[in-house]
Enzyme design. Sequence first.
Site, PDB file in Angstrom:
ATOM      1  N   CYS A  70      36.148  39.570  31.187  1.00  0.00           N
ATOM      2  CA  CYS A  70      37.444  38.726  31.363  1.00  0.00           C
ATOM      3  C   CYS A  70      36.633  37.060  31.164  1.00  0.00           C
ATOM      4  CB  CYS A  70      38.070  38.929  32.934  1.00  0.00           C
ATOM      5  SG  CYS A  70      36.628  38.335  33.950  1.00  0.00           S
ATOM      6  N   HIS A 364      37.353  37.541  38.880  1.00  0.00           N
ATOM      7  CA  HIS A 364      38.123  37.740  37.715  1.00  0.00           C
ATOM      8  C   HIS A 364      38.497  36.217  37.130  1.00  0.00           C
ATOM      9  CE1 HIS A 364      40.330  40.049  34.496  1.00  0.00           C
ATOM     10  NE2 HIS A 364      41.554  39.263  34.913  1.00  0.00           N
ATOM     11  N   ASN A 385      46.374  36.571  31.130  1.00  0.00           N
ATOM     12  CA  ASN A 385      45.458  37.736  31.401  1.00  0.00           C
ATOM     13  C   ASN A 385      44.860  38.271  30.373  1.00  0.00           C
ATOM     14  OD1 ASN A 385      43.590  39.120  33.204  1.00  0.00           O
ATOM     15  ND2 ASN A 385      45.396  39.931  34.626  1.00  0.00           N
TER      16      ASN A 385
END
Length: 447
Positions: A70, A364, A385
């Site tokens: 991520c 994250h 995201n």
Amino acid sequence: MTKEITNEAIANFAADLDKHPGINIASRAAQQNGIYKASQNLQSKIDLEPTFSIEIDTGKPADQKQSGRCWMFSALNTMRHPLQKEYKVKDFELSQNYTNFWDKFEKSNWFFENVIATADKPLGDRKVSFLFATPQQDGGQWDMLCGLIEKYGIVPKAVYPETANATSSSALNDTLNTLLRKDGLALRAMINSGKTENEVTARKNEFLNDVFRVLVISLGMPPKKFDFEYKDDDGNYHREADLTPKEFFDKYVGMNLEDHVSIINSPTTDKPYHKVFSVEYLGNIVGGRQVRHMNLEISEMKDLIIQQLKGGEVVWFGSNVGKDSERQLGLLDTKIYQRDELFDIDMSMSKGDKLDSGESMMDHAMVITGVDLVEGKPTKWKIENSWGEKPGFKGYFVMSDTWFDAFVYQAVINRKFLSDTLKTEFDEGAKDPIQLLPWDPMGALAK
């Protein structure tokens, strides 16, 4: 003196159940639906309707799939957004696999060098155990991605696409970590048996050769030069031949990575505000960029992020996405699950206590692309995201401002939005940052 649980105590606990009204209703709901569904608060969905007073259009979200990259996806998203706009290439992506290859190769050398540096310590030493627990992994932080680009450049995704081992990385990680642990023990044995530095270095390079072969077979050979071809959104054809990855970054991305500063919010007694910190063993490139964080109050962090959004720039940030989040709805809200009410128990903790106890830490990284300001104060934030388009609002999430307070730990800000005082504090502190232990929560890697 130890105290066992007695039958009398159990009887008292059972009798106490009668003091909690609605326990039978709560039991049926939780046992039939699970704790989270039984305690879910649908008001969050109403409050976090995706409308924002400040919003930057960033297009289709990327998808990291079954990998812990991520931090790469989010950082590269901040870099591709201006490129998409300037060159009119909708949904263009930079190669996450390219940075993935060099990250794993550099992390392997980072592990070997730290093993060599700690060879005089026993295997049971906590720092040695920390190194061997995870020799390398997918996760990382902003400065680590910048170091890779500064050394290796970047390429378009079409030039170096994803492979099965990039999108589902568990087998590659297991293979590399087995290899690295075996080789790390061999290096320790060489040093402790009196081998010379040159002999140890030569053996380390043999081990790195094996790592390189594993990575090429698994991820592909990274290009040294390539042709950049694309059609813009108006249908016009463009081509530039024989670009190196660094030339491509300089010309088509052009972001001055040195101008971006990592700020954190860690309200713990060991981290004074307006001081700069680094974390021992946190990094990926030997001789490369050092990870540095300046600790600020949460209100200062928000003000800087809002300034950057108003300036037309999105913001990379790190948070604990596993807490108080509903993935399919794309909602991040401290009120989304009312577990306190379900169990009639006070579960509240301060942010500092969550960090100190291991209850929470960054896991994250995503991108803030918008905010809703009411009377000048943020109420909710728009989040890009890297989980594809299925969850949330076509891949975008909505974060409440209370969730920001509780679970946002890091953000990257362009220096031009810092006050002169903050610039000076960061520059002075970065010369000799306060060193945190390897297992400090601010050393957690975003995955």
